[in-house]
Scaffold this motif. Structure first.
Motif, PDB file in Angstrom:
ATOM      1  N   GLY A  23       0.798  -1.291   0.105  1.00 52.80           N
ATOM      2  CA  GLY A  23      -0.004   0.049  -0.010  1.00 52.80           C
ATOM      3  C   GLY A  23       0.919   1.240  -0.006  1.00 52.80           C
ATOM      4  N   TRP A  24       2.076   1.053  -0.890  1.00 49.64           N
ATOM      5  CA  TRP A  24       2.886   2.334  -0.793  1.00 49.64           C
ATOM      6  C   TRP A  24       2.212   3.554  -1.445  1.00 49.64           C
ATOM      7  N   SER A  25       2.410   4.764  -0.761  1.00 48.72           N
ATOM      8  CA  SER A  25       1.879   6.082  -1.436  1.00 48.72           C
ATOM      9  C   SER A  25       2.713   6.502  -2.774  1.00 48.72           C
ATOM     10  N   GLU A  26       1.734   6.974  -3.709  1.00 48.02           N
ATOM     11  CA  GLU A  26       2.464   7.528  -4.889  1.00 48.02           C
ATOM     12  C   GLU A  26       3.433   8.525  -4.529  1.00 48.02           C
ATOM     13  N   SER A  27       4.373   8.783  -5.557  1.00 48.00           N
ATOM     14  CA  SER A  27       5.503   9.664  -5.406  1.00 48.00           C
ATOM     15  C   SER A  27       4.961  10.904  -5.709  1.00 48.00           C
ATOM     16  N   SER A  28       5.396  11.992  -4.909  1.00 48.86           N
ATOM     17  CA  SER A  28       4.765  13.233  -5.422  1.00 48.86           C
ATOM     18  C   SER A  28       6.138  14.101  -5.781  1.00 48.86           C
ATOM     19  N   ASP A  29       5.747  15.366  -6.291  1.00 48.19           N
ATOM     20  CA  ASP A  29       6.676  16.110  -6.895  1.00 48.19           C
ATOM     21  C   ASP A  29       7.013  17.386  -5.854  1.00 48.19           C
ATOM     22  N   ASP A  30       7.003  17.147  -4.538  1.00 47.03           N
ATOM     23  CA  ASP A  30       7.126  17.897  -3.569  1.00 47.03           C
ATOM     24  C   ASP A  30       8.659  18.091  -3.691  1.00 47.03           C
ATOM     25  N   TRP A  31       9.091  19.588  -3.595  1.00 45.60           N
ATOM     26  CA  TRP A  31      10.253  20.095  -4.044  1.00 45.60           C
ATOM     27  C   TRP A  31      11.523  19.506  -3.227  1.00 45.60           C
ATOM     28  N   ALA A  33      11.473  16.554  -1.375  1.00 41.20           N
ATOM     29  CA  ALA A  33      11.734  15.180  -2.069  1.00 41.20           C
ATOM     30  C   ALA A  33      12.643  15.169  -3.052  1.00 41.20           C
ATOM     31  N   LYS A  34      12.246  16.157  -4.125  1.00 38.29           N
ATOM     32  CA  LYS A  34      13.021  16.048  -5.221  1.00 38.29           C
ATOM     33  C   LYS A  34      14.537  16.389  -5.320  1.00 38.29           C
ATOM     34  N   VAL A  35      14.646  17.466  -4.381  1.00 34.85           N
ATOM     35  CA  VAL A  35      16.102  17.545  -3.935  1.00 34.85           C
ATOM     36  C   VAL A  35      16.946  16.677  -3.217  1.00 34.85           C
ATOM     37  N   LEU A  36      16.333  15.956  -2.391  1.00 33.04           N
ATOM     38  CA  LEU A  36      17.074  14.791  -1.898  1.00 33.04           C
ATOM     39  C   LEU A  36      17.061  13.789  -2.964  1.00 33.04           C
ATOM     40  N   MET A  37      16.372  13.502  -3.785  1.00 32.15           N
ATOM     41  CA  MET A  37      16.496  12.258  -4.884  1.00 32.15           C
ATOM     42  C   MET A  37      17.545  12.802  -5.807  1.00 32.15           C
ATOM     43  N   LYS A 196      12.330  17.423 -14.266  1.00 36.56           N
ATOM     44  CA  LYS A 196      11.704  16.225 -14.599  1.00 36.56           C
ATOM     45  C   LYS A 196      10.688  15.907 -13.464  1.00 36.56           C
ATOM     46  N   SER A 197       9.622  15.215 -13.809  1.00 31.35           N
ATOM     47  CA  SER A 197       8.880  14.511 -12.784  1.00 31.35           C
ATOM     48  C   SER A 197       9.438  13.527 -11.788  1.00 31.35           C
ATOM     49  N   MET A 198       8.913  13.570 -10.504  1.00 34.75           N
ATOM     50  CA  MET A 198       9.392  12.385  -9.730  1.00 34.75           C
ATOM     51  C   MET A 198       9.503  11.108 -10.213  1.00 34.75           C
ATOM     52  N   LYS A 199       8.235  10.914 -11.008  1.00 33.70           N
ATOM     53  CA  LYS A 199       7.832   9.360 -11.425  1.00 33.70           C
ATOM     54  C   LYS A 199       8.964   9.194 -12.376  1.00 33.70           C
ATOM     55  N   ASN A 200       9.278  10.023 -13.495  1.00 36.69           N
ATOM     56  CA  ASN A 200      10.251   9.576 -14.469  1.00 36.69           C
ATOM     57  C   ASN A 200      11.477   9.425 -13.853  1.00 36.69           C
ATOM     58  N   ILE A 201      11.911  10.228 -12.715  1.00 37.72           N
ATOM     59  CA  ILE A 201      13.265  10.161 -12.005  1.00 37.72           C
ATOM     60  C   ILE A 201      13.582   8.927 -11.427  1.00 37.72           C
ATOM     61  N   ALA A 202      12.295   8.532 -10.554  1.00 36.14           N
ATOM     62  CA  ALA A 202      12.465   7.310  -9.969  1.00 36.14           C
ATOM     63  C   ALA A 202      12.625   6.056 -10.558  1.00 36.14           C
ATOM     64  N   TYR A 203      11.778   5.976 -11.789  1.00 32.51           N
ATOM     65  CA  TYR A 203      11.723   4.875 -12.706  1.00 32.51           C
ATOM     66  C   TYR A 203      12.914   4.575 -13.431  1.00 32.51           C
ATOM     67  N   ARG A 204      13.557   5.788 -13.976  1.00 35.62           N
ATOM     68  CA  ARG A 204      14.641   5.611 -14.881  1.00 35.62           C
ATOM     69  C   ARG A 204      15.939   5.358 -13.835  1.00 35.62           C
ATOM     70  N   SER A 205      15.924   5.793 -12.657  1.00 35.29           N
ATOM     71  CA  SER A 205      16.862   5.521 -11.803  1.00 35.29           C
ATOM     72  C   SER A 205      16.923   3.807 -11.508  1.00 35.29           C
ATOM     73  N   MET A 206      15.733   3.513 -11.337  1.00 32.80           N
ATOM     74  CA  MET A 206      15.501   1.960 -11.344  1.00 32.80           C
ATOM     75  C   MET A 206      15.990   1.160 -12.495  1.00 32.80           C
ATOM     76  N   ASP A 207      15.879   1.710 -13.661  1.00 30.43           N
ATOM     77  CA  ASP A 207      16.211   1.197 -14.936  1.00 30.43           C
ATOM     78  C   ASP A 207      17.808   0.844 -14.733  1.00 30.43           C
ATOM     79  N   VAL A 208      18.678   1.962 -14.598  1.00 29.94           N
ATOM     80  CA  VAL A 208      20.024   1.912 -14.349  1.00 29.94           C
ATOM     81  C   VAL A 208      20.441   1.036 -13.450  1.00 29.94           C
ATOM     82  N   GLN A 209      19.842   1.030 -12.287  1.00 29.03           N
ATOM     83  CA  GLN A 209      20.346   0.240 -11.035  1.00 29.03           C
ATOM     84  C   GLN A 209      20.011  -1.368 -11.681  1.00 29.03           C
ATOM     85  N   GLU A 210      18.687  -1.884 -12.316  1.00 30.86           N
ATOM     86  CA  GLU A 210      18.902  -2.964 -12.448  1.00 30.86           C
ATOM     87  C   GLU A 210      19.484  -3.460 -13.616  1.00 30.86           C
ATOM     88  N   ALA A 211      19.910  -2.529 -14.694  1.00 33.31           N
ATOM     89  CA  ALA A 211      20.772  -2.905 -15.593  1.00 33.31           C
ATOM     90  C   ALA A 211      22.218  -3.235 -15.104  1.00 33.31           C
TER      91      ALA A 211
END
Length: 270
Positions: A23-31, A33-37, A196-211
């Protein structure tokens, strides 16, 4: 230039993913959270000026920004975006520099003076200023890719290109003056990440980590969505007292005790 690429046909950001029950919450574009990411990405992921041979892509940050399969294509996207930022900043400097505008007007008068039309001369002047700003931006980009720092907004002393030497500068290897007061390539990547949106940043980060994980032995089929990222377990167990049954301290009690415990484990990877 790196020739590395990843298979984008089955990447995390593009495939149908398995979903857990947390039941994880959706990622937000809170500034914040984006700075930390953004700081995590710039610290642990590779880029053109800070590559890592053990990663699937040499330009991971550029991939998060561009989303293309190859390092080369992602670098092209980032270069174009930084060039646009620098062109705007350099044009702003030229707009406030009386001496540079006077030089541009003098050249415009030579080029368009034959028409004797003020509107034409003014249009030529604006074109010259735009070309001059672009030339300086190319030199800025060369400096940034070489690991130098440049001022966000130029001054008379930090400006590099000359109006009558633009052609030779663009075809040669001249780069902008470096400045300790300026910002470097990674700082510009941070600016682009913030758009960029937090969603794109998060998913693309997982792309490179998985690869990258798939490059290691026996992990060729690793999938981020098959990995446990957090586990919470509730444990409840009962026991009967042995010694209290011999003394009548708990009259009416059945000498059965219940203990509850809760444990939480999280996966953290670099």
């Amino acid at each position: 230039m790196s020739g590395n690429s990843i298979d984008t046909s089955a990447r995390v950001s593009g495939r149908s993913l398995h979903k857990g029950t947390g039941g994880w919450s959706e990622s937000s574009d809170d500034w914040y959270a984006k700075v930390l990411m953004q700081q995590y990405i710039l610290t642990y992921m590779s880029c053109y000026t800070d590559t890592n041979p053990n990663h699937a892509l040499n330009y991971e940050v550029e991939y998060i920004i561009g989303g293309r399969a190859s390092d080369k294509d992602n670098l092209k996207i980032v270069i174009a975006e930084i060039l646009a930022l620098r062109a705007a900043a350099n044009m702003a400097y030229l707009a406030g520099s009386a001496s540079k505008q006077a030089q541009a007007m003098a050249l415009a008068a030579i080029i368009g003076g034959i028409t004797l039309t003020p509107e034409v001369i003014e249009g030529v002047e604006k074109g010259i200023l735009a070309a001059w700003a672009f030339c300086e931006s190319v030199l800025d980009l060369r400096a940034l890719l070489d690991g130098d720092k440049i001022p966000l907004i130029k001054s008379d002393t930090s400006w590099t290109s000359s109006l009558y030497g633009m052609t030779s500068m663009l075809t040669g290897q001249v780069k902008a003056k470096s400045s300790n007061e300026g910002i470097g390539y990674k700082s510009y990547l941070g600016m682009l990440l913030f758009t960029k949106s937090m969603k794109n940043i998060a998913y693309r980060s997982m792309d490179v980590q998985e690869a990258t994980v798939r490059m290691t032995g026996a992990h060729e089929s690793f999938r981020m969505d098959n990995a446990i990222c957090e586990l919470s377990a509730d444990v409840s167990y009962k026991y009967h007292g042995i010694f209290l049954c011999f003394v009548n301290l708990l009259d009416g009690a059945d000498n059965e005790y219940t203990i509850k415990n809760k444990a939480k484990y999280s996966y953290y990877g670099r």
